[in-house]
Enzyme design. Structure first.
Site, PDB file in Angstrom:
ATOM      1  N   ASP A   1       0.714  -1.269  -0.301  1.00 34.90           N
ATOM      2  CA  ASP A   1      -0.364   0.176  -0.212  1.00 34.90           C
ATOM      3  C   ASP A   1       1.152   1.660  -0.226  1.00 34.90           C
ATOM      4  OD1 ASP A   1      -1.805  -2.148   0.557  1.00 34.90           O
ATOM      5  OD2 ASP A   1      -3.114  -1.640   1.873  1.00 34.90           O
TER       6      ASP A   1
ATOM      7  N   LYS B   1      -6.369  -4.923  -3.244  1.00 37.84           N
ATOM      8  CA  LYS B   1      -8.139  -5.328  -2.144  1.00 37.84           C
ATOM      9  C   LYS B   1      -9.233  -4.497  -1.347  1.00 37.84           C
ATOM     10  CE  LYS B   1      -3.768  -3.796   1.084  1.00 37.84           C
ATOM     11  NZ  LYS B   1      -4.877  -3.235   2.196  1.00 37.84           N
TER      12      LYS B   1
ATOM     13  N   CYS C   1      -1.988  -2.512   7.382  1.00 36.19           N
ATOM     14  CA  CYS C   1      -1.506  -3.276   6.771  1.00 36.19           C
ATOM     15  C   CYS C   1      -1.036  -4.308   6.680  1.00 36.19           C
ATOM     16  CB  CYS C   1      -2.295  -2.601   5.656  1.00 36.19           C
ATOM     17  SG  CYS C   1      -4.210  -2.585   5.089  1.00 36.19           S
TER      18      CYS C   1
END
Ligand code: VGL
Ligand code: ZN
Length: 195
Positions: free
Chosen positions: A15, A100, A148
């Site tokens: 990310d 995701k 994450c």
């Protein structure tokens, strides 16, 4: 200490998107932009060894129960196909990108997320990509340490990967002060190696 990218070791970049890594981003992580050159160096080392590299992107619909406005926890961020969801422009991209939380989903792991309306666990395809390349060890870097990165690392251990987190290549959101350190402690207890 630096990582040896032996056969079966992959680099996982979590990310590193504008909304997390740009001070103008929707959910800016303090110091998020600082991980980019660190991760690029790691990408260079992985590439030189022929190691697979995979990237995750948080990829939300404009309306999702992940956002505070629709019952969740977060300000709007990483809405698919917007500037905020793009990878940081300086990040070197040399591998597969996995999206995701693309639907009505919550959860932070790069491997799987929870579909809120049904409670179903949904696979992102990341594990299949890694297994197809014979990966047994994952080296994790990116954003954010306390969400994450943490959940991806815990899931990786659960799935039987040897798991390493690069502590100078991650940064934390810190909804509560100290969340970043607590996340690192929790993943270390779970068997993740901190380097
Ligand atoms: C993340 C909060 C909300 C992350 C994603 O990438 O760590 N954090 N969505
Ligand atoms: Zn998100």
């Amino acid at each position: 200490m630096s990582i040896e990218y032996e056969e079966g070791t992959a680099l996982l970049v979590v990310d590193v998107q504008n909304d997390f890594s740009d001070p103008k981003g929707g959910l800016y992580v303090q110091g998020g932009e600082e991980v980019v050159p660190v991760i690029n160096r790691e990408i260079g080392r992985a590439r030189a060894s022929g190691a697979p590299i995979a990237y995750t992107k948080d990829w939300h619909p404009p309306e999702t129960p992940h956002f505070a406005k629709y019952g969740g926890k977060w300000p709007q961020h990483c809405v698919r196909e917007t500037w905020g969801a793009e990878l940081h422009p300086d990040l070197e991209v040399a591998g597969e990108v996995v999206h995701k939380a693309t639907g009505d989903e919550d959860g932070y792991s790069g491997f799987s997320v929870e579909h809120l309306p049904t409670g179903e666990r949904r696979d992102t395809g990341l594990e299949r990509i890694l297994r197809a390349r014979g990966v047994h060890t994952v080296v994790i870097a990116g954003l954010a340490t306390d969400y994450c990165v943490k959940e991806t690392a815990l899931d990786a251990v659960d799935k039987g990967f040897d798991t390493i987190v690069l502590t100078d290549a991650v940064r934390a959101v810190e909804v509560e002060h100290g969340d970043g350190d607590r996340a690192l402690e929790a993943i270390a207890r779970a068997g993740v190696k901190l380097v």
